[in-house]
Enzyme design. Structure first.
Site, PDB file in Angstrom:
ATOM      1  N   GLY A  45       0.773  -1.244   0.000  1.00 34.77           N
ATOM      2  CA  GLY A  45       0.000   0.000   0.000  1.00 34.77           C
ATOM      3  C   GLY A  45       0.801   1.288   0.000  1.00 34.77           C
ATOM      4  O   GLY A  45       0.376   2.302  -0.538  1.00 34.77           O
ATOM      5  N   GLU A 101       4.738   3.937   5.725  1.00 35.37           N
ATOM      6  CA  GLU A 101       3.540   3.086   5.737  1.00 35.37           C
ATOM      7  C   GLU A 101       2.362   3.828   5.118  1.00 35.37           C
ATOM      8  O   GLU A 101       2.359   5.059   5.082  1.00 35.37           O
ATOM      9  CB  GLU A 101       3.208   2.764   7.189  1.00 35.37           C
ATOM     10  CG  GLU A 101       2.979   1.389   7.641  1.00 35.37           C
ATOM     11  CD  GLU A 101       2.388   0.317   6.786  1.00 35.37           C
ATOM     12  OE1 GLU A 101       1.928   0.566   5.667  1.00 35.37           O
ATOM     13  OE2 GLU A 101       2.355  -0.808   7.281  1.00 35.37           O
ATOM     14  N   ASP A 102       1.375   3.088   4.664  1.00 37.26           N
ATOM     15  CA  ASP A 102       0.175   3.766   4.168  1.00 37.26           C
ATOM     16  C   ASP A 102      -0.795   4.071   5.303  1.00 37.26           C
ATOM     17  O   ASP A 102      -1.377   5.144   5.344  1.00 37.26           O
ATOM     18  CB  ASP A 102      -0.513   2.994   3.025  1.00 37.26           C
ATOM     19  CG  ASP A 102      -0.899   1.582   3.404  1.00 37.26           C
ATOM     20  OD1 ASP A 102      -0.467   1.100   4.475  1.00 37.26           O
ATOM     21  OD2 ASP A 102      -1.633   0.940   2.636  1.00 37.26           O
ATOM     22  N   ASP A 105      -3.387   1.357  11.767  1.00 34.90           N
ATOM     23  CA  ASP A 105      -4.769   1.110  12.155  1.00 34.90           C
ATOM     24  C   ASP A 105      -4.755   0.648  13.619  1.00 34.90           C
ATOM     25  O   ASP A 105      -4.684   1.482  14.526  1.00 34.90           O
ATOM     26  CB  ASP A 105      -5.303   0.057  11.167  1.00 34.90           C
ATOM     27  CG  ASP A 105      -6.791  -0.186  11.251  1.00 34.90           C
ATOM     28  OD1 ASP A 105      -7.506   0.675  11.757  1.00 34.90           O
ATOM     29  OD2 ASP A 105      -7.238  -1.253  10.809  1.00 34.90           O
ATOM     30  N   LYS A 133      -5.475   5.905  11.936  1.00 36.26           N
ATOM     31  CA  LYS A 133      -6.840   5.795  12.468  1.00 36.26           C
ATOM     32  C   LYS A 133      -6.751   5.633  13.981  1.00 36.26           C
ATOM     33  O   LYS A 133      -6.789   4.523  14.496  1.00 36.26           O
ATOM     34  CB  LYS A 133      -7.506   4.521  11.900  1.00 36.26           C
ATOM     35  CG  LYS A 133      -8.300   4.691  10.636  1.00 36.26           C
ATOM     36  CD  LYS A 133      -9.005   3.368  10.336  1.00 36.26           C
ATOM     37  CE  LYS A 133      -9.663   3.386   8.987  1.00 36.26           C
ATOM     38  NZ  LYS A 133     -10.136   2.035   8.604  1.00 36.26           N
ATOM     39  N   PHE A 154     -14.155   2.849   6.109  1.00 36.34           N
ATOM     40  CA  PHE A 154     -13.469   1.960   5.187  1.00 36.34           C
ATOM     41  C   PHE A 154     -12.795   2.788   4.092  1.00 36.34           C
ATOM     42  O   PHE A 154     -13.426   3.154   3.111  1.00 36.34           O
ATOM     43  CB  PHE A 154     -14.460   0.965   4.583  1.00 36.34           C
ATOM     44  CG  PHE A 154     -13.796  -0.263   4.057  1.00 36.34           C
ATOM     45  CD1 PHE A 154     -12.720  -0.161   3.189  1.00 36.34           C
ATOM     46  CD2 PHE A 154     -14.223  -1.521   4.445  1.00 36.34           C
ATOM     47  CE1 PHE A 154     -12.077  -1.281   2.713  1.00 36.34           C
ATOM     48  CE2 PHE A 154     -13.588  -2.652   3.972  1.00 36.34           C
ATOM     49  CZ  PHE A 154     -12.517  -2.529   3.104  1.00 36.34           C
ATOM     50  N   ARG A 167      -6.323   0.789  -5.389  1.00 36.00           N
ATOM     51  CA  ARG A 167      -5.040   1.386  -4.968  1.00 36.00           C
ATOM     52  C   ARG A 167      -4.675   2.576  -5.846  1.00 36.00           C
ATOM     53  O   ARG A 167      -3.974   3.483  -5.418  1.00 36.00           O
ATOM     54  CB  ARG A 167      -3.910   0.351  -5.056  1.00 36.00           C
ATOM     55  CG  ARG A 167      -4.016  -0.792  -4.060  1.00 36.00           C
ATOM     56  CD  ARG A 167      -2.685  -1.531  -4.021  1.00 36.00           C
ATOM     57  NE  ARG A 167      -2.772  -2.858  -3.446  1.00 36.00           N
ATOM     58  CZ  ARG A 167      -2.652  -3.147  -2.149  1.00 36.00           C
ATOM     59  NH1 ARG A 167      -2.469  -2.168  -1.282  1.00 36.00           N
ATOM     60  NH2 ARG A 167      -2.728  -4.382  -1.724  1.00 36.00           N
TER      61      ARG A 167
HETATM   62  C1  PRP Z   1      -2.304  -2.671   6.000  1.00 37.28           C
HETATM   63  C2  PRP Z   1      -1.359  -1.497   6.165  1.00 37.28           C
HETATM   64  C3  PRP Z   1      -0.560  -1.857   7.382  1.00 37.28           C
HETATM   65  C4  PRP Z   1      -1.553  -2.644   8.211  1.00 37.28           C
HETATM   66  C5  PRP Z   1      -2.091  -1.733   9.269  1.00 37.28           C
HETATM   67  O1  PRP Z   1      -1.644  -3.667   5.313  1.00 37.28           O
HETATM   68  O2  PRP Z   1      -0.540  -1.339   5.027  1.00 37.28           O
HETATM   69  O3  PRP Z   1       0.569  -2.626   7.051  1.00 37.28           O
HETATM   70  O4  PRP Z   1      -2.600  -3.074   7.339  1.00 37.28           O
HETATM   71  O5  PRP Z   1      -2.957  -2.427  10.129  1.00 37.28           O
HETATM   72  P1  PRP Z   1      -2.740  -2.517  11.702  1.00 37.28           P
HETATM   73  O6  PRP Z   1      -2.286  -1.201  12.197  1.00 37.28           O
HETATM   74  O7  PRP Z   1      -4.125  -2.877  12.204  1.00 37.28           O
HETATM   75  O8  PRP Z   1      -1.760  -3.611  11.974  1.00 37.28           O
HETATM   76  P2  PRP Z   1      -2.341  -4.794   4.438  1.00 37.28           P
HETATM   77  O9  PRP Z   1      -2.214  -6.097   5.158  1.00 37.28           O
HETATM   78  O10 PRP Z   1      -3.707  -4.365   4.028  1.00 37.28           O
HETATM   79  O11 PRP Z   1      -1.338  -4.885   3.185  1.00 37.28           O
HETATM   80  P3  PRP Z   1      -1.168  -3.956   1.887  1.00 37.28           P
HETATM   81  O12 PRP Z   1      -0.362  -2.757   2.288  1.00 37.28           O
HETATM   82  O13 PRP Z   1      -0.413  -4.827   0.944  1.00 37.28           O
HETATM   83  O14 PRP Z   1      -2.542  -3.590   1.392  1.00 37.28           O
END
Ligand code: PRP
Length: 188
Positions: A45, A101-102, A105, A133, A154, A167
């Protein structure tokens, strides 16, 4: 089919993103000067954010990539145990690392990643996330650079996906609930 039809509302526009990434780049430049930080982009991401961010940083940086997925988590929730699907090529010992990071959460992925990288002897680690978030946080994460705080909705676009789609939207939007309701039904 135009994927923008699946967007309920735009949370962060392309113009706002451009302005904020430029600010963050300048800030990182001021903070690091000639320390040549290593940007570690978390796949997949964060690649969109990295691409804009790195071009806004006016000092030398290095770039590497890390693939991380969460063990046994669901589509919506990470588990806190991470699996490295692609490791960095760089030996990070004595480097000033900035994790790009993107979204942070629950914070579980970031905490696990920082703990792992800390075992490798970097000079420092800072977190730079495009989105945060805070309402979803389960563990404390010390975010040095944050693009935008978003509510518990979302979110998709600018790197963030739903089922690997959206994306490539140039803004951050909220996905219409009927899209994931429909997908859930199709998948049974
Ligand atoms: C997403 C995002 C972080 C993680 C955050 O990754 O890029 O790595 O979730 O969540 P958390 O704070 O609850 O741990 P995802 O698994 O969706 O992978 P991607 O970046 O390939 O979409």
């Amino acid at each position: 089919m135009d994927m923008r039809d699946d967007v309920l509302e735009v949370l962060v526009s392309a113009e706002e993103i451009q302005k904020r990434t430029a600010e963050l780049g300048e800030e990182i430049g001021r903070d690091y000067g000639d320390r040549n930080p290593l940007l570690i982009c978390v796949l997949r991401g964060a690649v969109v954010f990295l691409s804009d961010l790195m071009r806004s940083i006016p000092v030398h940086v290095m770039v590497d990539f890390m693939g991380v997925s969460s063990y046994g988590g669901t589509n919506m929730d990470s588990s806190g145990v991470i699996k490295i699907t692609r490791d960095v090529d760089t030996n990070i010992a004595h480097h000033d690392v900035i994790i790009v990071e993107d979204i942070v959460d629950t914070g579980l992925t970031m905490k696990a990643l920082v703990d792992l990288l800390n075992t490798r002897g970097p000079s420092s680690i800072a977190i730079c996330t495009f989105l945060s978030k805070p309402q979803r946080r389960k563990v404390d994460v010390d975010i040095r650079y944050c693009g935008f705080e978003v509510p518990n909705k979302f979110v998709i676009g600018y790197g963030l996906d739903y089922d690997e789609n959206y994306r490539n939207l140039p803004f951050v939007g909220v996905l219409k609930p009927e899209v994931y309701e429909k997908r859930k039904e199709e998948k049974g």
